[in-house]
Design a protein around this motif. Structure first.
Motif, PDB file in Angstrom:
ATOM      1  N   ALA A   1      37.814 -75.938  45.962  1.00  0.00           N
ATOM      2  CA  ALA A   1      37.684 -76.972  44.936  1.00  0.00           C
ATOM      3  C   ALA A   1      37.304 -76.325  43.609  1.00  0.00           C
ATOM      4  CB  ALA A   1      36.612 -77.975  45.353  1.00  0.00           C
ATOM      5  N   VAL A   2      37.717 -76.949  42.527  1.00  0.00           N
ATOM      6  CA  VAL A   2      37.510 -76.366  41.204  1.00  0.00           C
ATOM      7  C   VAL A   2      36.052 -75.995  40.967  1.00  0.00           C
ATOM      8  CG1 VAL A   2      37.641 -76.809  38.725  1.00  0.00           C
ATOM      9  CG2 VAL A   2      39.484 -77.579  40.224  1.00  0.00           C
ATOM     10  N   HIS A   3      35.114 -76.876  41.372  1.00  0.00           N
ATOM     11  CA  HIS A   3      33.702 -76.622  41.083  1.00  0.00           C
ATOM     12  C   HIS A   3      33.100 -75.518  41.959  1.00  0.00           C
ATOM     13  CE1 HIS A   3      33.754 -79.935  44.098  1.00  0.00           C
ATOM     14  NE2 HIS A   3      32.849 -79.190  44.665  1.00  0.00           N
ATOM     15  N   ASP A   4      33.828 -75.047  42.982  1.00  0.00           N
ATOM     16  CA  ASP A   4      33.311 -73.995  43.857  1.00  0.00           C
ATOM     17  C   ASP A   4      33.926 -72.625  43.549  1.00  0.00           C
ATOM     18  OD1 ASP A   4      31.567 -75.548  45.305  1.00  0.00           O
ATOM     19  OD2 ASP A   4      33.062 -76.108  46.806  1.00  0.00           O
ATOM     20  N   ARG A   5      34.636 -72.514  42.443  1.00  0.00           N
ATOM     21  CA  ARG A   5      35.393 -71.285  42.186  1.00  0.00           C
ATOM     22  C   ARG A   5      34.639 -70.244  41.367  1.00  0.00           C
ATOM     23  NH1 ARG A   5      41.404 -73.658  40.623  1.00  0.00           N
ATOM     24  NH2 ARG A   5      41.689 -74.893  42.524  1.00  0.00           N
ATOM     25  N   LYS A   6      33.482 -70.593  40.848  1.00  0.00           N
ATOM     26  CA  LYS A   6      32.848 -69.724  39.869  1.00  0.00           C
ATOM     27  C   LYS A   6      31.641 -68.957  40.402  1.00  0.00           C
ATOM     28  CE  LYS A   6      35.704 -71.143  36.669  1.00  0.00           C
ATOM     29  NZ  LYS A   6      36.746 -70.247  36.127  1.00  0.00           N
ATOM     30  N   ILE A   7      31.526 -68.814  41.711  1.00  0.00           N
ATOM     31  CA  ILE A   7      30.401 -68.058  42.265  1.00  0.00           C
ATOM     32  C   ILE A   7      30.640 -66.568  42.013  1.00  0.00           C
ATOM     33  CG2 ILE A   7      29.056 -67.519  44.321  1.00  0.00           C
ATOM     34  CD1 ILE A   7      30.073 -70.153  45.526  1.00  0.00           C
TER      35      ILE A   7
ATOM     36  N   VAL B   1      44.264 -59.757  41.326  1.00  0.00           N
ATOM     37  CA  VAL B   1      43.733 -60.130  42.644  1.00  0.00           C
ATOM     38  C   VAL B   1      42.323 -60.692  42.502  1.00  0.00           C
ATOM     39  CG1 VAL B   1      43.053 -59.287  44.921  1.00  0.00           C
ATOM     40  CG2 VAL B   1      45.154 -58.442  43.871  1.00  0.00           C
ATOM     41  N   ARG B   2      41.519 -60.032  41.677  1.00  0.00           N
ATOM     42  CA  ARG B   2      40.150 -60.522  41.468  1.00  0.00           C
ATOM     43  C   ARG B   2      40.170 -61.910  40.825  1.00  0.00           C
ATOM     44  NH1 ARG B   2      37.129 -60.154  37.064  1.00  0.00           N
ATOM     45  NH2 ARG B   2      38.360 -58.473  36.149  1.00  0.00           N
ATOM     46  N   GLU B   3      41.064 -62.133  39.862  1.00  0.00           N
ATOM     47  CA  GLU B   3      41.165 -63.446  39.222  1.00  0.00           C
ATOM     48  C   GLU B   3      41.583 -64.524  40.217  1.00  0.00           C
ATOM     49  OE1 GLU B   3      43.944 -62.813  36.099  1.00  0.00           O
ATOM     50  OE2 GLU B   3      42.546 -61.720  34.818  1.00  0.00           O
TER      51      GLU B   3
ATOM     52  N   GLY C   1      40.228 -69.569  42.896  1.00  0.00           N
ATOM     53  CA  GLY C   1      39.707 -70.132  44.131  1.00  0.00           C
ATOM     54  C   GLY C   1      40.482 -69.827  45.393  1.00  0.00           C
ATOM     55  N   TRP C   2      41.334 -68.811  45.360  1.00  0.00           N
ATOM     56  CA  TRP C   2      42.034 -68.429  46.586  1.00  0.00           C
ATOM     57  C   TRP C   2      41.109 -67.535  47.422  1.00  0.00           C
ATOM     58  CZ3 TRP C   2      46.385 -70.683  48.084  1.00  0.00           C
ATOM     59  CH2 TRP C   2      47.205 -71.289  47.132  1.00  0.00           C
ATOM     60  N   PRO C   3      40.976 -67.789  48.726  1.00  0.00           N
ATOM     61  CA  PRO C   3      40.048 -67.009  49.560  1.00  0.00           C
ATOM     62  C   PRO C   3      40.611 -65.627  49.923  1.00  0.00           C
ATOM     63  CG  PRO C   3      41.165 -68.633  50.916  1.00  0.00           C
ATOM     64  CD  PRO C   3      41.619 -68.890  49.505  1.00  0.00           C
TER      65      PRO C   3
END
Length: 325
Positions: free
Chosen positions: A236-242, A201-203, A209-211
């Motif tokens: 988006a791919v670039h917004d997934r790593k926060i 779930v965390r992954e 990038g699933w909300p």
């Protein structure tokens, strides 16, 4: 057929039990093993009757009703299975708990699910030492029944049988229930009770990038052990790593509200099919080198986020919004 507990006033049962045990001294002196065992059968029955009679609710005539009454009295408290066995008056209390969860929709977490959640960094009030949590520990998340639970459990059973990965099972299930509160026990069941479910779930949230929202990841109004897929689309791919700590710090700074229009989850309305979640936006785009740091992130509702990407709200305007607090 198993004997049903016979409820009476606790005091009368206590006196009867004491009298019976006093007479048991004769059985011990006799040293006839079978007579000793047979002599304890009524005491065992009386002890179960006494335990089930402690629940005063008039409607709690069945073991399941008594378990539910006890859980509801101590909502949000870790309870040991032996406690529930006492008030149930039967040894098969675990089956009744499953019925309450699966058939009636009561959000009951068992010890295994709680341990899995703690291992993945979830915070549960008053619970910090996972080593002390046993399998037969139970926790009623909230005193509210979920009417749709029985339907969801049937769906979970269908997905569980598919020959796909645990992560794929979980996201398939969440996508079938967008916007609905999903209990951790449901996700653990999908994973065939494997402990990896919480990590998957965390992954899904941090890597794919699933909300998927939880209390720990920025939805403080959610109960412990509840998961919600806020929208059926990936970031988006670039917004997934926060990282989650930075995500939560940003949300806290922005009072869990959109910095443009001030919308937040308390203002959510069922009839509003468009504005329905909060997202974090990189003021300097991550794809262009923008970092995952507090002063480069801002909280936006999904509608205002779309406006930013259409060019209708400038980066300078966003910087000014976070600079004024």
């Amino acid at each position: 057929m198993a004997r049903r507990s016979k409820r009476d006033t606790p005091e009368s049962l206590r006196v009867e039990l004491i009298n019976l045990l006093s007479k048991f001294e004769e059985k011990l002196l006799d040293e006839n093993l079978r007579e000793q065992v047979k002599g304890l059968v009524p005491a065992n029955h009386l002890l179960r009757d006494l335990g089930s009679s402690l629940i005063k609710d008039d409607g709690a005539s069945s073991a399941r009703d008594r378990i539910l009454s006890y859980l509801r009295k101590y909502t949000g408290t870790l309870l040991v299975g032996d406690e529930l066995m006492v008030v149930a008056g039967i040894s098969e209390y675990a089956r009744r708990i499953r019925e309450l969860r699966v058939e009636m929709g009561w959000p009951i977490l068992a010890g295994k699910a709680i341990k899995d959640m703690l291992a993945e960094g979830e915070v549960i009030e008053n619970i910090s030492d996972a080593s002390k949590i046993k399998t037969d520990t139970y926790f009623l998340v909230q005193d509210q029944q979920d009417k749709e639970a029985a339907f969801r459990w049937n769906l979970a059973n269908e997905i569980r049988k598919k020959k796909i990965s645990v992560k794929d099972k979980i996201i398939s299930y969440l996508r079938e229930n967008v916007g609905k509160e999903i209990n951790g026990e449901e996700l653990k069941y999908l994973a065939n009770d494997k402990s990896e479910w919480a990590r998957r779930v965390r992954e899904l949230r941090t890597e794919d990038g699933w909300p998927v929202a939880t209390r720990q990841s920025g939805r403080p109004e959610l109960k412990v052990g509840v998961y919600i897929l806020e929208e059926d689309r990936q970031a988006a791919v670039h917004d997934r790593k926060i990282p989650d700590p930075i995500r939560v710090e940003t949300l806290e700074r922005d009072n869990f509200s959109c910095k443009v229009c001030d919308w937040n989850y308390s203002k959510r309305r069922p009839e509003d099919k468009v504005r329905n979640l909060l997202e974090l936006h990189h003021i300097e785009h991550h794809a262009s080198g923008g970092k995952n740091v507090l002063n480069n992130l801002i909280t936006l509702c999904n509608m205002c986020h779309d406006e930013v990407h259409r060019g209708n709200i400038s980066s300078q305007e966003l910087k000014e919004l976070i600079s004024v607090g």
